[in-house]
Design an enzyme around this catalytic site. Sequence first.
Site, PDB file in Angstrom:
ATOM      1  N   GLU A 145     -17.957 -11.372   2.037  1.00 57.24           N
ATOM      2  CA  GLU A 145     -16.534 -11.210   1.723  1.00 57.24           C
ATOM      3  C   GLU A 145     -16.191 -11.842   0.380  1.00 57.24           C
ATOM      4  OE1 GLU A 145     -13.174  -9.949   1.444  1.00 57.24           O
ATOM      5  OE2 GLU A 145     -13.805  -9.638   3.519  1.00 57.24           O
ATOM      6  N   ASP A 191     -14.727  -9.945  -3.016  1.00 53.80           N
ATOM      7  CA  ASP A 191     -13.442 -10.293  -3.621  1.00 53.80           C
ATOM      8  C   ASP A 191     -13.574 -10.649  -5.098  1.00 53.80           C
ATOM      9  OD1 ASP A 191     -12.169  -9.886  -1.213  1.00 53.80           O
ATOM     10  OD2 ASP A 191     -12.202 -11.989  -0.625  1.00 53.80           O
ATOM     11  N   SER A 234     -10.543  -5.068   2.825  1.00 55.88           N
ATOM     12  CA  SER A 234     -10.814  -6.205   1.967  1.00 55.88           C
ATOM     13  C   SER A 234     -11.514  -5.786   0.693  1.00 55.88           C
ATOM     14  CB  SER A 234     -11.661  -7.247   2.712  1.00 55.88           C
ATOM     15  OG  SER A 234     -12.846  -6.662   3.162  1.00 55.88           O
ATOM     16  N   ASP A 289       0.546  10.466  -2.928  1.00 56.18           N
ATOM     17  CA  ASP A 289       0.676  10.519  -1.477  1.00 56.18           C
ATOM     18  C   ASP A 289      -0.650  10.918  -0.828  1.00 56.18           C
ATOM     19  OD1 ASP A 289       1.870  10.381   0.966  1.00 56.18           O
ATOM     20  OD2 ASP A 289       3.090  12.199   0.748  1.00 56.18           O
ATOM     21  N   GLY A 312       4.920  11.468   2.509  1.00 60.63           N
ATOM     22  CA  GLY A 312       5.741  10.272   2.342  1.00 60.63           C
ATOM     23  C   GLY A 312       5.062   9.051   2.933  1.00 60.63           C
ATOM     24  N   ASP A 371       3.599   6.381   5.483  1.00 63.67           N
ATOM     25  CA  ASP A 371       3.062   6.422   6.848  1.00 63.67           C
ATOM     26  C   ASP A 371       2.353   5.098   7.132  1.00 63.67           C
ATOM     27  OD1 ASP A 371       0.132   6.698   6.057  1.00 63.67           O
ATOM     28  OD2 ASP A 371       0.915   8.544   5.185  1.00 63.67           O
TER      29      ASP A 371
END
Length: 604
Positions: A302, A306, A522, A564, A583, A585
């Site tokens: 992780e 990052d 992530s 979108d 739109g 969601d």
Amino acid sequence: MMRGAFIFSAALLSLSYAKPLLSRRYAVKETHAVPLEFSRVGEAPANHLLRLQIGVKQGQFDVLEKHLWEISDPDHSRYGQHLSLAEIHDLVKPTDESTDLVREWLHEHVSPEHIESSPAGDFFTFTLPVGKIEEMLQTNYSVYQHEDGSKIVRTHEWSLPLHLHEHITAVQPTTAFIRTVPQAKTYMTASGKGEHPRGPPSYEGKPTVDKVCDTGAVTPLCLRTLYGTVDYKPKVPGRNQVGLANYLGELNNRSDASIYLKNYRPEAISGAYTFKQISIANGTLQQTPDTPAQLRAGTGIEGALDVQTILGVSWPTPLLAWSTGGDPPFTPDADNPTVDNEPYLTWVNYVLQQDFVPQVISNSYEDNEQTVPYSYAKVVCSQFAQLSARGVSILFGSGDGGVEGVQPGGSCKSNVDGRTQFTPLFPSSCPYVTSIGATVNFKPEVAAYDPRNGFSTGGGFSNYFPRPAWQASAVEGYLHTLGDEFEGLYNRSGRAYPDLAVYGVNYTIIWNGSLIRVDGTSAATPTAAGIFALLNDALIARGKPSLGFLNPWLYKKGKKAFVDVTSGSAIGCNTTGFVAGKGWDPVTGFGTPRFERLLEAVGL
């Protein structure tokens, strides 16, 4: 005269004992059901040390929240006028009554010199053995074991003196069964493990998505080309910064970052050794090779994702990485007090004390909301509001288990009554942060799902926090289309997330010196952080303030800068989960950003 003096003294004596007597009248302050994936395995050792945090009711949080809405509304005259550290302290400082009553009670149990106070006085922190805390809170701690074998010291209920119920907002660690799962470690794809980095593909002329993007190996050049930042050169690095938060033993290895940047963004290679690292509560800053145990656990995947992603996207914007301690959650060692696996509060309270904070902060961790007691979630969320009011954009990944929540541990069952339900995540459910979903494919992007490992971009509706006004219209439009599908499985009136999305499948990273590929929100979140860091750079260079809290701007004006995403769903709980549509969601939010449109949306 003498008789009058005696009566006066007696009255004082009576008053001096009134509060201690009152403080012995306890009542239950909070009860929280033990999550289904935990089982009690025994009593907690009386000498086990816990680092206790006591939240005191903030004096004018409602006023601070009003300021936050105004300075974050692009149509308000105060838009962008972020609050100073001193202004925030003045607003959240508890009343003298609250402070005096709480201190008086604490001094009955803890020596005053051992109690630390936050600058605003809204938190007291100290270390005590479990046995003493049990007396203080009229409770009993136990050792609970998660189904994965990890253990934690908690209680399901705690009490306070009656006269303190209105003055104390939270006490932790008590009832919070937080595990803070990184949203990439579980979803590493094994197919690429052990490969040598190949670098970006060769191409002629200007980079295009067709030339530089490969769905099987996503690189910084692909992301920068896809989202339109490839030609942007930061103008005020230093005045503008970006941050990332590590928890529970995660690592940001500089050697791996150097290998990554050498292959995938060579002009940024110096960034591997110049980004700043800060340890909070004994968080690790380890730069030595992983131990065999760390390699087996995937520690650092992780952290590698990052730091490498942010540097790959936003360099030369300076990066600050925090590492907050708290791992392992329980060891029977009376000489080793820890934050005991509750890092959000420890991290945010530290950051709130700093004079300067990066304008965008990436967080790639989530918990099932129901493992977090409401008092804790509310307090942590209020601290995020303070950070947002200072002009910081706080980003959290929306989770990798679709509507099931954090995996492993998402049970699709309520802790309270065992009924079937979708599992919302915290902190994404907090209305003062921006939640980032994930996509896959390029033409077009669709809601992320990877059948090889079950990764499905997360989304849902909070059971704790009501839907804020800034997202009411967008969410109601989606619910109207959804109709009664999934009725009873989610809270229609809750804060809905995610707010936007970014690509999140098959990222190439270097871990332990080798190329691997990972999926996850992530992956999407640090990419989003890098993009918004560049947007802040453009704003600051033009003498404008940073974006700060994104959501009111996003739902009112910023949404036009996003493409979108109308296909895919947040699969989980043996259902399709919420489906992406036209739109906003609860799968991909408003979709994915385009830098040129973002510049236009902020008036540049």
